[in-house]
Every structure is written in structure tokens, then in C-alpha cells.
Design a protein around this motif. Sequence first.
Motif, PDB file in Angstrom:
ATOM      1  N   PRO A 135       0.805  -1.224   0.000  1.00  0.00           N
ATOM      2  CA  PRO A 135       0.000   0.000   0.000  1.00  0.00           C
ATOM      3  C   PRO A 135       0.840   1.277   0.000  1.00  0.00           C
ATOM      4  CG  PRO A 135      -0.698  -1.518   1.722  1.00  0.00           C
ATOM      5  CD  PRO A 135       0.582  -2.041   1.187  1.00  0.00           C
ATOM      6  N   GLU A 136       2.049   1.186   0.638  1.00  0.00           N
ATOM      7  CA  GLU A 136       2.902   2.364   0.846  1.00  0.00           C
ATOM      8  C   GLU A 136       2.126   3.396   1.665  1.00  0.00           C
ATOM      9  OE1 GLU A 136       5.896   1.945   0.228  1.00  0.00           O
ATOM     10  OE2 GLU A 136       5.789   0.251  -1.160  1.00  0.00           O
ATOM     11  N   GLY A 137       2.650   4.609   1.798  1.00  0.00           N
ATOM     12  CA  GLY A 137       1.941   5.642   2.540  1.00  0.00           C
ATOM     13  C   GLY A 137       1.648   5.225   3.969  1.00  0.00           C
ATOM     14  N   ASN A 138       0.577   5.760   4.533  1.00  0.00           N
ATOM     15  CA  ASN A 138       0.234   5.494   5.931  1.00  0.00           C
ATOM     16  C   ASN A 138      -1.114   4.792   6.083  1.00  0.00           C
ATOM     17  OD1 ASN A 138      -1.018   7.938   5.024  1.00  0.00           O
ATOM     18  ND2 ASN A 138      -1.514   8.470   7.138  1.00  0.00           N
ATOM     19  N   ALA A 139      -1.635   4.201   5.003  1.00  0.00           N
ATOM     20  CA  ALA A 139      -2.934   3.545   5.076  1.00  0.00           C
ATOM     21  C   ALA A 139      -2.883   2.126   4.529  1.00  0.00           C
ATOM     22  CB  ALA A 139      -3.977   4.351   4.291  1.00  0.00           C
ATOM     23  N   THR A 140      -3.615   1.258   5.157  1.00  0.00           N
ATOM     24  CA  THR A 140      -3.829  -0.100   4.675  1.00  0.00           C
ATOM     25  C   THR A 140      -5.158  -0.564   5.234  1.00  0.00           C
ATOM     26  OG1 THR A 140      -2.837  -2.292   4.387  1.00  0.00           O
ATOM     27  CG2 THR A 140      -2.767  -1.363   6.594  1.00  0.00           C
ATOM     28  N   GLY A 141      -5.643  -1.717   4.750  1.00  0.00           N
ATOM     29  CA  GLY A 141      -6.925  -2.171   5.269  1.00  0.00           C
ATOM     30  C   GLY A 141      -7.508  -3.310   4.478  1.00  0.00           C
ATOM     31  N   PHE A 142      -8.835  -3.304   4.374  1.00  0.00           N
ATOM     32  CA  PHE A 142      -9.561  -4.424   3.804  1.00  0.00           C
ATOM     33  C   PHE A 142     -10.507  -3.929   2.710  1.00  0.00           C
ATOM     34  CE2 PHE A 142      -8.615  -4.952   8.276  1.00  0.00           C
ATOM     35  CZ  PHE A 142      -7.937  -6.164   8.294  1.00  0.00           C
ATOM     36  N   VAL A 143     -10.619  -4.710   1.638  1.00  0.00           N
ATOM     37  CA  VAL A 143     -11.477  -4.333   0.517  1.00  0.00           C
ATOM     38  C   VAL A 143     -12.795  -5.087   0.592  1.00  0.00           C
ATOM     39  CG1 VAL A 143      -9.550  -3.785  -0.996  1.00  0.00           C
ATOM     40  CG2 VAL A 143     -10.476  -6.099  -0.980  1.00  0.00           C
ATOM     41  N   LEU A 144     -13.840  -4.523  -0.008  1.00  0.00           N
ATOM     42  CA  LEU A 144     -15.136  -5.177  -0.037  1.00  0.00           C
ATOM     43  C   LEU A 144     -15.172  -6.319  -1.037  1.00  0.00           C
ATOM     44  CD1 LEU A 144     -17.625  -2.158   0.141  1.00  0.00           C
ATOM     45  CD2 LEU A 144     -17.086  -3.802   1.936  1.00  0.00           C
ATOM     46  N   PHE A 145     -14.451  -6.142  -2.160  1.00  0.00           N
ATOM     47  CA  PHE A 145     -14.474  -7.141  -3.218  1.00  0.00           C
ATOM     48  C   PHE A 145     -13.048  -7.511  -3.611  1.00  0.00           C
ATOM     49  CE2 PHE A 145     -18.311  -4.515  -3.839  1.00  0.00           C
ATOM     50  CZ  PHE A 145     -19.283  -5.484  -3.659  1.00  0.00           C
ATOM     51  N   ASP A 146     -12.758  -8.787  -3.614  1.00  0.00           N
ATOM     52  CA  ASP A 146     -11.470  -9.267  -4.092  1.00  0.00           C
ATOM     53  C   ASP A 146     -11.475  -9.190  -5.619  1.00  0.00           C
ATOM     54  OD1 ASP A 146      -9.174 -10.641  -4.772  1.00  0.00           O
ATOM     55  OD2 ASP A 146      -9.445 -12.162  -3.215  1.00  0.00           O
ATOM     56  N   TYR A 147     -10.363  -8.778  -6.209  1.00  0.00           N
ATOM     57  CA  TYR A 147     -10.290  -8.681  -7.664  1.00  0.00           C
ATOM     58  C   TYR A 147     -10.509 -10.045  -8.321  1.00  0.00           C
ATOM     59  CZ  TYR A 147      -8.476  -3.966  -6.993  1.00  0.00           C
ATOM     60  OH  TYR A 147      -8.346  -2.657  -6.642  1.00  0.00           O
ATOM     61  N   ALA A 148     -10.123 -11.113  -7.633  1.00  0.00           N
ATOM     62  CA  ALA A 148     -10.346 -12.453  -8.188  1.00  0.00           C
ATOM     63  C   ALA A 148     -11.836 -12.732  -8.326  1.00  0.00           C
ATOM     64  CB  ALA A 148      -9.685 -13.505  -7.292  1.00  0.00           C
ATOM     65  N   LEU A 149     -12.630 -12.165  -7.407  1.00  0.00           N
ATOM     66  CA  LEU A 149     -14.077 -12.327  -7.488  1.00  0.00           C
ATOM     67  C   LEU A 149     -14.632 -11.616  -8.719  1.00  0.00           C
ATOM     68  CD1 LEU A 149     -16.687 -13.344  -6.190  1.00  0.00           C
ATOM     69  CD2 LEU A 149     -16.746 -11.251  -4.824  1.00  0.00           C
ATOM     70  N   THR A 150     -14.046 -10.470  -9.064  1.00  0.00           N
ATOM     71  CA  THR A 150     -14.482  -9.737 -10.253  1.00  0.00           C
ATOM     72  C   THR A 150     -14.305 -10.594 -11.502  1.00  0.00           C
ATOM     73  OG1 THR A 150     -13.804  -7.660  -9.202  1.00  0.00           O
ATOM     74  CG2 THR A 150     -14.183  -7.613 -11.581  1.00  0.00           C
TER      75      THR A 150
END
Length: 203
Positions: A135-150
Motif C-alpha cells: 500500500p505504501e503511505g500510511n494507510a492499509t486495510g480491507f477491501v469489499l471485493f477481491d479482484y479475483a471475485l471480479t
Amino acid sequence: MRRREFITLLSGGLFAWPLAAHAQQPAQVRRVGVLESAGIETDQQAGVGVFKEVLRQLGWIEGRNVRFEVRWSGADPAKARKNAEELVALQTDVIVATGALGLQTLLQTTRSVPIVFNSIADPVGSGYIDSLARPEGNATGFVLFDYALTAKWVELLKQMAPNVTRVAVLRDPGLLTVGAGQFAVIQYVAPSVGMESECDQHA
């Protein structure tokens, strides 16, 4: 700060330092900020309650060694800005941001306080982080949709309608960056199942 360092901060470092070490010295009270992009009357209150309970199970007791600063923005950009500035001024050790408004406002306010986000559909396409792996910067976290699901969406569509050769993706022009990463996956996967893809923007 790298993603691994953030995860350590959230689940291993800040929130799970060996309790034995704390027993040998006066407990230092850590300050955890929470910025909600929703109103206090919503079911997000339950989510905040669960968050506190999980930390309590890890040994972080509110009022003893951790203090929570929860702010509710109610989808109001001005209020979100005020709350973000307040949380940063309180010198919080980490801030949890729920929703795009909270995350965007925090990133505009600080580039040093660690931020852990959730309820973000496409943080990479929205420009909040460089990538999920780094992620770099000062933020990271969790996504609603995995790209594999797309990718599975395209494959499922082909299974349901084998004769389909073109797929259209409708997007809100007011949210140009949201879903950009997902659309890129669709563009990549579509030819492999014999389909073309195009994006149509509608208000």
C-alpha cells in the motif's frame, strides 16, 4: 510504512504487545481513533462495539491501557474534516476509518498517523493506496471485493449466457475512480472467455 508493518501494528504490535512486558511497568494508555462515515444512529454502532470487544479479548481494556476516540461524520464532508483534524490533534496511535469519506478525509489531513480502513470497494482504483500487496503511505486495510471475485463475474456471465460476446459495465460518472481496478480485471478476463468489454457512464 509497509502493509506487513501495519498488520503488525493492528494485530501484533500496538494491540498485542506481550502482556508480561506491560505487567513489569506501568501500562501506557494507547489512543485509538475511529472515524465513521455514517451517523451514530446506524448499525455501525454494533460494529464499533465488536471492535472494542475483540481488543478487550486481546488484553486491551478501555480505560486501563487503551482509550477510544470515536467520531461520527454522518456522510457530511465538513463534519468529517473536523473530526479527522480532531483525531489527528489528539495524537492517536492509529485511526480506523470506515467508508470512503472517512479515509479520503484522513489522508488529506495526515500522512504520518497510521490508518486502517474498511468498507472500501476499490482502494487502489480510487487512489488511496498504491497496491494491495504494498500500500505504501500510511494507510492499509480491507477491501469489499477481491479482484479475483471480479474475474468470476465475467466467467459466471459466460456460463449463464454462452452466446454473449459483449459485456457492458455501467458506471456513475461522479464516481470515476471507484471500481477502476475491477473494470481493469473485467477488461483483462473478458477476451479469455470470448467476450469484449466496454464501459458506459451514466449519472
